[in-house]
Motif scaffolding. Structure first.
Motif, PDB file in Angstrom:
ATOM      1  N   ILE A 148     -11.559  14.854  -2.199  1.00  0.00           N
ATOM      2  CA  ILE A 148     -10.275  14.184  -1.960  1.00  0.00           C
ATOM      3  C   ILE A 148     -10.456  12.995  -1.026  1.00  0.00           C
ATOM      4  N   TYR A 149     -11.209  13.202   0.058  1.00  0.00           N
ATOM      5  CA  TYR A 149     -11.404  12.134   1.038  1.00  0.00           C
ATOM      6  C   TYR A 149     -12.122  10.938   0.425  1.00  0.00           C
ATOM      7  N   LEU A 150     -13.241  11.183  -0.274  1.00  0.00           N
ATOM      8  CA  LEU A 150     -14.008  10.077  -0.838  1.00  0.00           C
ATOM      9  C   LEU A 150     -13.251   9.365  -1.949  1.00  0.00           C
ATOM     10  N   SER A 151     -12.419  10.087  -2.676  1.00  0.00           N
ATOM     11  CA  SER A 151     -11.631   9.447  -3.731  1.00  0.00           C
ATOM     12  C   SER A 151     -10.639   8.453  -3.149  1.00  0.00           C
ATOM     13  N   PHE A 152     -10.043   8.792  -2.001  1.00  0.00           N
ATOM     14  CA  PHE A 152      -9.116   7.864  -1.350  1.00  0.00           C
ATOM     15  C   PHE A 152      -9.862   6.798  -0.559  1.00  0.00           C
ATOM     16  N   ARG A 153     -10.956   7.202   0.081  1.00  0.00           N
ATOM     17  CA  ARG A 153     -11.699   6.254   0.924  1.00  0.00           C
ATOM     18  C   ARG A 153     -12.461   5.247   0.078  1.00  0.00           C
ATOM     19  N   PHE A 154     -13.056   5.667  -1.013  1.00  0.00           N
ATOM     20  CA  PHE A 154     -13.821   4.787  -1.877  1.00  0.00           C
ATOM     21  C   PHE A 154     -13.236   4.808  -3.286  1.00  0.00           C
ATOM     22  N   GLU A 155     -13.786   5.670  -4.150  1.00  0.00           N
ATOM     23  CA  GLU A 155     -13.296   5.843  -5.513  1.00  0.00           C
ATOM     24  C   GLU A 155     -13.861   7.151  -6.059  1.00  0.00           C
ATOM     25  N   TRP A 156     -13.355   7.572  -7.204  1.00  0.00           N
ATOM     26  CA  TRP A 156     -13.742   8.883  -7.723  1.00  0.00           C
ATOM     27  C   TRP A 156     -15.212   8.931  -8.133  1.00  0.00           C
ATOM     28  N   ARG A 157     -15.768   7.808  -8.578  1.00  0.00           N
ATOM     29  CA  ARG A 157     -17.183   7.816  -8.964  1.00  0.00           C
ATOM     30  C   ARG A 157     -18.082   8.092  -7.760  1.00  0.00           C
ATOM     31  N   MET A 158     -17.757   7.488  -6.640  1.00  0.00           N
ATOM     32  CA  MET A 158     -18.529   7.752  -5.429  1.00  0.00           C
ATOM     33  C   MET A 158     -18.355   9.198  -4.965  1.00  0.00           C
ATOM     34  N   ALA A 159     -17.154   9.745  -5.143  1.00  0.00           N
ATOM     35  CA  ALA A 159     -16.921  11.145  -4.784  1.00  0.00           C
ATOM     36  C   ALA A 159     -17.787  12.068  -5.637  1.00  0.00           C
ATOM     37  N   VAL A 160     -17.861  11.801  -6.934  1.00  0.00           N
ATOM     38  CA  VAL A 160     -18.676  12.623  -7.828  1.00  0.00           C
ATOM     39  C   VAL A 160     -20.160  12.524  -7.449  1.00  0.00           C
ATOM     40  N   ALA A 161     -20.634  11.300  -7.198  1.00  0.00           N
ATOM     41  CA  ALA A 161     -22.042  11.113  -6.844  1.00  0.00           C
ATOM     42  C   ALA A 161     -22.384  11.834  -5.537  1.00  0.00           C
ATOM     43  N   ALA A 162     -21.496  11.768  -4.551  1.00  0.00           N
ATOM     44  CA  ALA A 162     -21.755  12.413  -3.260  1.00  0.00           C
ATOM     45  C   ALA A 162     -21.768  13.933  -3.393  1.00  0.00           C
ATOM     46  N   ILE A 163     -20.848  14.486  -4.173  1.00  0.00           N
ATOM     47  CA  ILE A 163     -20.792  15.941  -4.340  1.00  0.00           C
ATOM     48  C   ILE A 163     -22.007  16.451  -5.100  1.00  0.00           C
ATOM     49  N   VAL A 164     -22.427  15.730  -6.140  1.00  0.00           N
ATOM     50  CA  VAL A 164     -23.624  16.136  -6.875  1.00  0.00           C
ATOM     51  C   VAL A 164     -24.843  16.115  -5.955  1.00  0.00           C
ATOM     52  N   ALA A 165     -24.925  15.103  -5.079  1.00  0.00           N
ATOM     53  CA  ALA A 165     -26.046  15.027  -4.142  1.00  0.00           C
ATOM     54  C   ALA A 165     -26.024  16.208  -3.166  1.00  0.00           C
ATOM     55  N   MET A 166     -24.833  16.608  -2.702  1.00  0.00           N
ATOM     56  CA  MET A 166     -24.732  17.743  -1.786  1.00  0.00           C
ATOM     57  C   MET A 166     -25.137  19.042  -2.465  1.00  0.00           C
ATOM     58  N   LEU A 167     -24.651  19.267  -3.682  1.00  0.00           N
ATOM     59  CA  LEU A 167     -25.024  20.475  -4.409  1.00  0.00           C
ATOM     60  C   LEU A 167     -26.521  20.492  -4.703  1.00  0.00           C
ATOM     61  N   HIS A 168     -27.079  19.326  -4.966  1.00  0.00           N
ATOM     62  CA  HIS A 168     -28.527  19.210  -5.156  1.00  0.00           C
ATOM     63  C   HIS A 168     -29.261  19.658  -3.889  1.00  0.00           C
ATOM     64  N   ASP A 169     -28.753  19.245  -2.722  1.00  0.00           N
ATOM     65  CA  ASP A 169     -29.397  19.611  -1.459  1.00  0.00           C
ATOM     66  C   ASP A 169     -29.377  21.126  -1.245  1.00  0.00           C
ATOM     67  N   VAL A 170     -28.236  21.748  -1.526  1.00  0.00           N
ATOM     68  CA  VAL A 170     -28.122  23.191  -1.329  1.00  0.00           C
ATOM     69  C   VAL A 170     -29.064  23.940  -2.259  1.00  0.00           C
ATOM     70  N   LEU A 171     -29.088  23.547  -3.539  1.00  0.00           N
ATOM     71  CA  LEU A 171     -29.918  24.245  -4.511  1.00  0.00           C
ATOM     72  C   LEU A 171     -31.404  24.104  -4.177  1.00  0.00           C
ATOM     73  N   VAL A 172     -31.843  22.897  -3.831  1.00  0.00           N
ATOM     74  CA  VAL A 172     -33.259  22.682  -3.517  1.00  0.00           C
ATOM     75  C   VAL A 172     -33.636  23.407  -2.233  1.00  0.00           C
ATOM     76  N   ALA A 173     -32.766  23.376  -1.215  1.00  0.00           N
ATOM     77  CA  ALA A 173     -33.065  24.068   0.041  1.00  0.00           C
ATOM     78  C   ALA A 173     -33.160  25.575  -0.173  1.00  0.00           C
ATOM     79  N   VAL A 174     -32.233  26.138  -0.944  1.00  0.00           N
ATOM     80  CA  VAL A 174     -32.287  27.566  -1.249  1.00  0.00           C
ATOM     81  C   VAL A 174     -33.536  27.887  -2.060  1.00  0.00           C
ATOM     82  N   GLY A 175     -33.901  26.994  -2.987  1.00  0.00           N
ATOM     83  CA  GLY A 175     -35.110  27.199  -3.768  1.00  0.00           C
ATOM     84  C   GLY A 175     -36.368  27.206  -2.907  1.00  0.00           C
TER      85      GLY A 175
END
Length: 401
Positions: free
Chosen positions: A167-194
């Protein structure tokens, strides 16, 4: 008024100097396949490790028995290991730590997945080995249900955090940046857990807390990059370069800042890991610092090689940035954009190179050089120049007699 041209920005001759002064010209977007490939490999390894051997859950998640044995009479971890071995309990999955309280020093012994009877039986043996009364040995049972509650709370917090970030990134920037940031965060969690699964690092409540902490760190680094991307979008809007140029310029401009932020954050964590855990033997600090170290390293990687290239793919079909017929800048052309914010000379070179059939990103000639210089006689640019020179001579005036 002096007609002397302003001095150009001096480019450092060394690679380190260019990096420090923000004069790098790295084609991050052109190399995005390498970043995506490395991440895909890490994700496959993580999923395979989680499927085959899973996570090494601590007693707080798997359940078990814990003893606090006073060390007043010289009781050590080696003595605790001997008691466990005498009772047929392996020390491989056990946790043995030397701890201190306000009143006394003690050895904490934790063994996972053991019935309650084991706690009472070994309590007397630990007391005998330590030379203390049995009442001085504290024993506690940890249920696996408590760890399940911790995990459920962590997952709930993760979901809420992701929603708020979107929600924050969609208002602060745009929805594409929000999607890219969330995918990067989920990537970090998955790789760290791995990584935890692959090397069988123990997972404890401090580990879960550290994982939630690194999400904020990863988001911060990504937002810094996206903020510069948005600035350059407005800066180059009138010049209309390819969107890959905007991303490459932004990444090169904040590269040193991202590296400095990562290094300044990792050094204190290494201090916690080496001094706090290695020197003072604080196992809780080791668990927390190790998760932070892994998460920060993965987060710094994803901000550069995942979030920004993914934003470029999402923006590829954007109506505001499509139809750019100029090839993405590389080499000195990209450095001109990073240092001077200028793409005019590159467009002139691109037009001349297109006429010649050359690479538009070759080493540039002088920007003020006419586009017709160096063209072949049959090229469109040369023909236009020749036609401009072929004008009709003015008629000669007749002399009066």
């Amino acid at each position: 008024m002096s007609d002397t041209a302003p001095n150009p920005v001096a480019i450092s001759p060394s690679a380190l100097g260019r990096a420090v002064n923000g004069q790098t010209a790295i084609d991050f977007i052109g190399r995005r396949k390498w970043g995506f490939g490395a991440s895909l490999l890490l994700i496959v390894i993580s999923i395979a490790s989680l499927s085959i051997q899973g996570l090494n859950l601590g007693i707080d998640f798997a359940g078990g028995v814990s003893w606090d044995v006073p060390a007043t009479n010289g009781f050590t971890i080696d003595d605790a290991e001997d008691v466990l071995a005498d009772n047929g309990l392996s020390t491989e999955g056990a946790r043995l730590q030397e701890r201190s309280s306000d009143s006394t020093d003690f050895v904490k012994v934790q063994v996972g997945d053991q019935p309650a009877e084991v706690g009472a039986e070994l309590r007397q043996q630990f007391a005998d080995a330590a030379g203390v009364d049995v009442d001085e040995v504290n024993v506690s049972l940890v249920s696996a249900s408590w760890g399940a509650e911790v995990t459920e709370s962590a997952v709930r917090a993760l979901v809420i955090f992701v929603i708020l970030v979107a929600i924050y990134l969609s208002f602060r920037f745009e929805w594409r940046m929000a999607v890219a940031a969330i995918v990067a965060m989920l990537h970090d969690v998955l790789v760290a857990v791995g990584i935890y699964s692959l090397f069988q690092f123990i997972v404890t409540p401090p580990t879960v807390i550290a994982f939630l902490t690194i999400l904020g760190y990863s988001l911060y680094d990504t937002v810094v990059v996206f903020d510069r991307v948005r600035e350059n979008e407005a800066r180059f809007a009138a010049q209309k370069p390819p969107y890959a140029d905007v991303l490459n310029v932004s990444m090169n401009q904040v590269l040193m800042r991202s590296l400095n932020t990562s290094i300044s954050s990792i050094v204190p964590v290494l201090s916690l890991l080496i001094i706090g855990a290695g020197v003072f033997g604080q196992a809780t600090l080791a668990e927390f610092a190790l998760a932070l170290l892994i998460g920060m390293a993965v987060g710094a990687y994803s901000s550069i090689f995942i979030a920004v290239p993914l934003l470029g793919l999402l923006k590829a079909n954007s109506s505001a940035w499509e139809g750019r017929n100029v090839p993405p800048a590389v080499g000195e052309a990209l450095r001109d954009m990073v240092v001077r914010g200028d793409i005019g000379s590159r467009r002139t070179r691109a037009a001349a190179a297109t006429a010649r059939g050359d690479d538009a990103n070759d080493e540039p000639a002088d920007a003020a050089e006419p586009a017709s210089v160096g063209t072949t006689p049959d090229s469109p640019t040369a023909k236009e120049a020749q036609s401009a020179l072929k004008h009709q001579p003015r008629p000669r005036k007749k002399k009066r007699r």
